[in-house]
Design an enzyme around this catalytic site. Sequence first.
Site, PDB file in Angstrom:
ATOM      1  N   ASP A 244      70.514  63.880  11.199  1.00 49.82           N
ATOM      2  CA  ASP A 244      69.669  64.318  10.098  1.00 49.82           C
ATOM      3  C   ASP A 244      69.387  63.102   9.222  1.00 49.82           C
ATOM      4  OD1 ASP A 244      68.187  65.917   8.450  1.00 49.82           O
ATOM      5  OD2 ASP A 244      69.706  67.462   8.235  1.00 49.82           O
ATOM      6  N   TRP A 245      68.373  63.220   8.386  1.00 47.65           N
ATOM      7  CA  TRP A 245      67.805  62.043   7.718  1.00 47.65           C
ATOM      8  C   TRP A 245      68.457  61.794   6.368  1.00 47.65           C
ATOM      9  CZ3 TRP A 245      63.033  59.419   9.292  1.00 47.65           C
ATOM     10  CH2 TRP A 245      62.742  59.675  10.650  1.00 47.65           C
TER      11      TRP A 245
END
Length: 711
Positions: A244-245
Amino acid sequence: MPDNTSCHGDIFHSMTIEEIVAELSLEEKVSMMSGSGFYSIHAESKQWGAKPYPAGGANERLGIEGLKFSDGPRGVIVGHSTCFPCSMARGATFDRDLEWRVGEAMALEARAQGVNLLGQVCVNLLRHPGWGRAQETYGEDSYHLGEMGSALSQGTQHHNVISTVKHFALNSIENTRFNLDVRTDERTLREIYLPHFRKVIESGCLSVMSSYNKVNGTYCGQNRYLLTDILRNEWNFEGFVHSDWVLGVYSPHGAEAGLDIENPEPAWFGENLLNAVRNGEIPEEVVDTSVCRILGILKKIHMTDDPHKSYPADLVACSDHAILARTVAEQSAALLWNRDVLPFNKDKVHRVGVFGRLAALENTGDRGSSRVSPPHVITPLEGLEAYLGSENVTYAGDELDARAAGEAAAEFDAAIVIAGYTAVEEGEYIPSDINLGQEELPENLSSILDGARKRGQRNPIGGDRRSLSLPDDQIELIRRVASTNPRTIVILVAGSAVMVEEWIDIVPAAMQTFYAGMEGGAALPRLLFGDVSPSGRLPFTVAQDADHYPPFDISTHNIEYGYWHGYSLFDRDEHEPRFPFGHGLTYSEFRYSNIRAIRRDDGGLEVNATVENTGSWTAIDTPQLYICWPGQSAVRPRQSLRGFSRLRLAPGEKAETTFTVAPRDLAWFDPDARTWRIESGHHKIKVACSARDTASLETILDFEKEIDLGI
């Protein structure tokens, strides 16, 4: 932008993956394991996702362009793409074919804008309706999640855009997602929180995004049990896993656990990973394996023929996709109750009063990472004006002066109250010091944000919901309007369940339209006036008492996820829901008959039933298959959804529907033997219109012996 979404040159034609890896230096290989340019792109555009992000896999020397990422649960967030109804709305359609078409449309718009990796398949299970990002997933049932997510993924990959299924795994609290530790036992993990991921992966999905939270003490981005033992070794997943970012990785050793790409920038996989390999802490073979996975998927999409010769820019938000968005909005709307007031009779309803601040608001849902910037948004007020003529529609008041609105409502043939939430009350948690472009709010939404700040609301943008009821001022508006107009309709805009106990007895009809996308306003009058019958079914359970849901603490950093939630919890505790899972009315009536169930040679089931439209309207029915387990080998839910279909039938028309149940969908997980088992004994098979349908069609099948399916 030219269509340039795969790889330059002929390297994939001239070299094997192994030969390419051998040609790369260690520095080049490590650089392929992380994104780059995220912060500079964001600083330039001032808005999350305005351009595709380089997300790993690139090598300029060899002409490998690599991965170009966009988020996408409601549509491609790059440019001005089509904004479809949110995932929860699409979950309410229970329509695999329609969701496949949405996935295909997203892929066309992705290709036209230089995107080849799309983060669109969110299948995190809705454990509690207060979850802020509930709108990004399909509902509370694992079987339903897997079916809908698979359809979206396959539709997208039909055009060689890599699908990402996310967030792996057990992600369903928003505010503390960066450091939440979710504890769970093996049966709960295997039977409740992982089957839908497995189904999407086995349908062909090519990439997985790990989640921020921990599972049983280990961050998901470096959780070897999830990323290698289960995902690779048990499920035989051959694609790549990306984080995930921002804050999705906490150590270079995540690579050893099975994480292939760190996004958006190399905080841990750049110099830290390079040094760990040079120092002998991490074998270079770990890097080689990840690069092989990344290149293998790039080669796959590069070497597979495209269905279209080209993907021009005019595919983005084209008329066909706008029509599809309206169709989804029409078919996702769930008619909750109707006391003989809908559909409106056009000969009797001429002048309509519209109430509520949300009526004139461009309100397509979350304004965080899933935000789409479409070329237009039709609000409920605009849709009604276009349908009836602006002279026949009056915006007559809102919750700021409920008394005046109630007095005005008496003048109209019908009153429509638009109530619910916005990105201020629910959505991705965005602290006030982080800018994703959310400060560019419509004027009406800005006023809602100002009001939230004055009330001291902790999370002015998004986050988990603190209440499952409507705001007090909206409830007061509904009461005032309904007291003077007997044709009052409430339209609920929300990402998941909204409790209605304070006003259900005084309003003759209510419909939940969720976040209905850019064409939602055009769909609304067609639903209200009977051009199309509502056909959405709730993909979650609506309670009469909020305490009937599992515990939900939006500030916790440690939580136990148990076996029970949703309709299985209501069944176990014998609580009567206000609206059961699968509930939704149409303007017609349907009857089920002639149920037949047989065991297939592979150990699965085939169930057939006849559906007849006994009413006077052409409408879509959604028969659902539930299986009631013997529960002798292990405690199991009273019933579990194991099939659904969609049938559009004219008055008097009959059709047969067939449900096919795979062997694994009949099994429970034995944690001691580490195997899936199908119980012996009597299995009740039900075809019903909801999880609490008292008129369900039933039969019994006796499974003579237990079957061991293995892992």
